[in-house]
Design a protein around this motif. Structure first.
Motif, PDB file in Angstrom:
ATOM      1  N   TYR A  30     -19.359  35.603 109.549  1.00  0.00           N
ATOM      2  CA  TYR A  30     -18.895  36.985 109.665  1.00  0.00           C
ATOM      3  C   TYR A  30     -17.376  37.063 109.592  1.00  0.00           C
ATOM      4  O   TYR A  30     -16.665  36.112 109.928  1.00  0.00           O
ATOM      5  N   SER A  31     -16.908  38.230 109.154  1.00  0.00           N
ATOM      6  CA  SER A  31     -15.470  38.534 109.099  1.00  0.00           C
ATOM      7  C   SER A  31     -15.169  39.451 110.263  1.00  0.00           C
ATOM      8  O   SER A  31     -15.783  40.501 110.403  1.00  0.00           O
ATOM      9  N   TYR A  32     -14.199  39.064 111.111  1.00  0.00           N
ATOM     10  CA  TYR A  32     -13.948  39.815 112.343  1.00  0.00           C
ATOM     11  C   TYR A  32     -12.456  39.985 112.628  1.00  0.00           C
ATOM     12  O   TYR A  32     -11.663  39.288 112.068  1.00  0.00           O
ATOM     13  N   TYR A  43      -7.903  39.947 110.179  1.00  0.00           N
ATOM     14  CA  TYR A  43      -9.269  39.500 109.915  1.00  0.00           C
ATOM     15  C   TYR A  43      -9.308  38.018 109.564  1.00  0.00           C
ATOM     16  O   TYR A  43      -8.454  37.499 108.861  1.00  0.00           O
ATOM     17  N   VAL A  54     -16.821  44.575 112.454  1.00  0.00           N
ATOM     18  CA  VAL A  54     -17.108  43.217 112.000  1.00  0.00           C
ATOM     19  C   VAL A  54     -18.083  43.296 110.825  1.00  0.00           C
ATOM     20  O   VAL A  54     -19.077  44.014 110.897  1.00  0.00           O
ATOM     21  N   THR A  58     -22.417  45.983 108.611  1.00  0.00           N
ATOM     22  CA  THR A  58     -21.188  46.171 109.390  1.00  0.00           C
ATOM     23  C   THR A  58     -21.529  46.433 110.849  1.00  0.00           C
ATOM     24  O   THR A  58     -22.321  47.327 111.153  1.00  0.00           O
ATOM     25  N   ASP A  92     -16.252  37.711 120.118  1.00  0.00           N
ATOM     26  CA  ASP A  92     -15.533  38.161 118.927  1.00  0.00           C
ATOM     27  C   ASP A  92     -15.779  39.644 118.654  1.00  0.00           C
ATOM     28  O   ASP A  92     -14.857  40.379 118.269  1.00  0.00           O
ATOM     29  N   VAL A  93     -17.034  40.084 118.830  1.00  0.00           N
ATOM     30  CA  VAL A  93     -17.354  41.496 118.588  1.00  0.00           C
ATOM     31  C   VAL A  93     -16.636  42.386 119.590  1.00  0.00           C
ATOM     32  O   VAL A  93     -16.037  43.415 119.226  1.00  0.00           O
ATOM     33  N   ALA A 146     -12.862  42.387 118.598  1.00  0.00           N
ATOM     34  CA  ALA A 146     -12.557  43.079 117.344  1.00  0.00           C
ATOM     35  C   ALA A 146     -12.799  44.582 117.462  1.00  0.00           C
ATOM     36  O   ALA A 146     -11.924  45.388 117.112  1.00  0.00           O
TER      37      ALA A 146
END
Length: 232
Positions: A230-232, A133, A165, A190, A154-155, A158
């Motif tokens: 965002y965290s991915y 992450y 995410v 999320t 990215d989505v 991930a």
């Protein structure tokens, strides 16, 4: 011809007739060995090894057009636990179900909420193990086209690898069903899936405002995260 020349050279070297002086001892032997070996290897050097053809590279498998992960959902129990609740949803899709209180302690969550996406990514990596992450920030009041495209990629990456995410949003946005949600002070949700090759995102929202999950365009989600990330 090459063999005959080598033989003549060897005999001449032993009698000392190849130089103006008379070679003796080790000098004579070294000259003979060097000359014979050099001439004997010359035909072998001429036979170059055929070039090796490089193996063709395999094309990377294409990501599916849509994918939604399985997860364990819990609403946040109070107004400031959206960070722990959203982090837990992301972890549950990867086989981890710590309590929201446990996560709140690790995240440093207070009555004011969870500080930033960097705290979310840190705890996700700690629980899952490793450093998969990371954080992508979207500075400014609106997302650019490049940032929208980056979010889409990215989505897909991930979620394709089994990682939901966690988005840090602020302000209001409307989902695909026309439901308006507004979080002036900020909120965490999320992203648990995507559709239309990442142009749509599936959101799990622990707030209790409206349906717990909904679809939203990636463009809308990118704008909703503007000034945060965002965290991915």
């Amino acid at each position: 011809m090459a063999v005959a020349s080598a033989a003549v050279l060897a005999v001449a070297a032993t009698t000392g007739s190849l130089s103006s002086g008379t070679p003796t001892g080790a000098e004579s032997n070294a000259g003979v060995e060097s000359g014979v070996v050099q001439l004997a290897l010359t035909p072998e050097r001429a036979q170059a090894a055929p070039p090796q053809e490089a193996a063709p590279k395999e094309a990377a498998p294409k990501a599916p057009a849509e994918k939604t992960l399985s997860y364990d959902f819990q609403y946040q129990p109070n107004a400031y636990y959206c960070g722990p609740a959203s982090t837990r949803i992301a972890l549950s899709a990867q086989g981890h179900t710590p309590s929201q209180d446990n996560l709140a302690g690790q995240l440093g969550t207070t009555f004011a909420g969870t500080n930033s996406s960097h705290d979310i990514a840190r705890v996700l990596n700690k629980v899952v193990g490793g450093d998969a992450y990371r954080v992508r920030e979207i500075p400014g009041q609106k997302a650019t086209s490049a940032q929208m495209d980056r979010l889409q990629a990215d989505v897909v990456e991930a979620v394709g690898k089994g990682r939901p995410v966690v988005a840090n949003i602020v302000g209001g946005a409307t989902d695909n069903d026309g439901f308006w949600r507004s979080f002036p002070g900020g909120h965490y949700v999320t992203i648990v899936g995507y559709g239309d090759e990442g142009r749509q995102v599936r959101v799990a929202d622990p707030s209790g405002v409206g349906p717990a999950s909904y679809w939203m365009s990636t463009i809308t989600m990118a704008h909703w995260m503007a000034s945060r990330g965002y965290s991915y």
